[in-house]
Write a protein that holds these residues in place. Structure first.
Motif, PDB file in Angstrom:
ATOM      1  N   ILE A  61     -33.981  79.090 -65.379  1.00 13.48           N
ATOM      2  CA  ILE A  61     -33.298  79.408 -64.119  1.00 13.48           C
ATOM      3  C   ILE A  61     -32.542  80.736 -64.159  1.00 13.48           C
ATOM      4  O   ILE A  61     -31.814  81.062 -63.221  1.00 13.48           O
ATOM      5  N   GLY A  62     -32.718  81.513 -65.217  1.00 20.03           N
ATOM      6  CA  GLY A  62     -32.223  82.880 -65.238  1.00 20.03           C
ATOM      7  C   GLY A  62     -30.726  83.070 -65.384  1.00 20.03           C
ATOM      8  O   GLY A  62     -30.232  84.160 -65.107  1.00 20.03           O
ATOM      9  N   ILE A  63     -29.992  82.044 -65.805  1.00 19.87           N
ATOM     10  CA  ILE A  63     -28.556  82.237 -66.002  1.00 19.87           C
ATOM     11  C   ILE A  63     -28.231  82.286 -67.484  1.00 19.87           C
ATOM     12  O   ILE A  63     -28.950  81.743 -68.309  1.00 19.87           O
ATOM     13  N   ASN A  64     -27.140  82.955 -67.790  1.00 19.35           N
ATOM     14  CA  ASN A  64     -26.686  83.088 -69.172  1.00 19.35           C
ATOM     15  C   ASN A  64     -25.439  82.235 -69.371  1.00 19.35           C
ATOM     16  O   ASN A  64     -24.460  82.384 -68.634  1.00 19.35           O
ATOM     17  N   ILE A  65     -25.529  81.347 -70.355  1.00 19.89           N
ATOM     18  CA  ILE A  65     -24.396  80.500 -70.701  1.00 19.89           C
ATOM     19  C   ILE A  65     -24.160  80.657 -72.199  1.00 19.89           C
ATOM     20  O   ILE A  65     -25.095  80.536 -72.987  1.00 19.89           O
ATOM     21  N   THR A  66     -22.940  80.921 -72.564  1.00 18.62           N
ATOM     22  CA  THR A  66     -22.587  80.956 -73.978  1.00 18.62           C
ATOM     23  C   THR A  66     -22.510  79.510 -74.462  1.00 18.62           C
ATOM     24  O   THR A  66     -21.860  78.686 -73.803  1.00 18.62           O
ATOM     25  N   PRO A  67     -23.175  79.175 -75.571  1.00 18.48           N
ATOM     26  CA  PRO A  67     -23.167  77.780 -76.020  1.00 18.48           C
ATOM     27  C   PRO A  67     -21.782  77.139 -76.096  1.00 18.48           C
ATOM     28  O   PRO A  67     -21.631  75.968 -75.748  1.00 18.48           O
ATOM     29  N   VAL A  68     -20.754  77.902 -76.511  1.00 19.87           N
ATOM     30  CA  VAL A  68     -19.414  77.304 -76.599  1.00 19.87           C
ATOM     31  C   VAL A  68     -18.843  76.973 -75.227  1.00 19.87           C
ATOM     32  O   VAL A  68     -17.869  76.224 -75.125  1.00 19.87           O
TER      33      VAL A  68
END
Length: 144
Positions: A61-68
């Motif tokens: 879905i093209g979003i960036n999420i930092t794992p933390v």
């Protein structure tokens, strides 16, 4: 010595904004096509569920999420006629990027729905997981 049983592991994103949850309709995958799920994918060897979820969301879905920035809010041990699985459901505290369908060959609809009015054709274990999350239930077994 026999091999030990291992479970496939999946990470599902519960992205809820203003009382609506992001859902995608499966298409051309060979599993539950035509039904709605939340964005999800398999966790690969060497990944944590948070890392796998972050990677899958970039890809799907093209979003960036930092794992933390992902929190596990529900875990489901699930059994089907074919196998058993462990599903992690995660929510993000933040993300960047614009939500878009990056896999139109596997998803033919991506939109937000009221969290209390999921589409009729929502996959049953997804419906159960969303309800469990909303009711503060951290762990559930499905299909037993």
């Amino acid at each position: 010595m026999t091999d030990k049983f291992t479970y496939p592991v999946a990470a599902h994103l519960l992205l809820i904004e203003e009382g609506k949850i992001l859902m995608q309709r499966r298409y051309n995958t060979g599993y539950q096509d035509g039904n709605y799920s939340v964005p999800a994918g398999h966790v690969e060897q060497g990944e944590t569920p948070r890392e796998g979820c972050a990677r899958e969301m970039r890809e799907e879905i093209g979003i960036n999420i930092t794992p933390v920035d992902l929190t596990v809010v529900h875990v489901m041990h699930r059994r089907t006629e074919k196998d058993e699985r462990v599903d992690f459901f995660l929510t993000p505290s933040s993300y960047t990027g614009e939500i878009k369908n990056k896999e139109p060959d596997k998803c033919d609809d991506l939109q937000f729905f009221p969290v209390d009015e999921l589409p009729e054709n929502t996959i049953e274990y997804i419906r159960a997981a969303v309800a469990n999350y909303r009711n503060g239930i951290f762990y559930a077994e499905f299909g037993w």
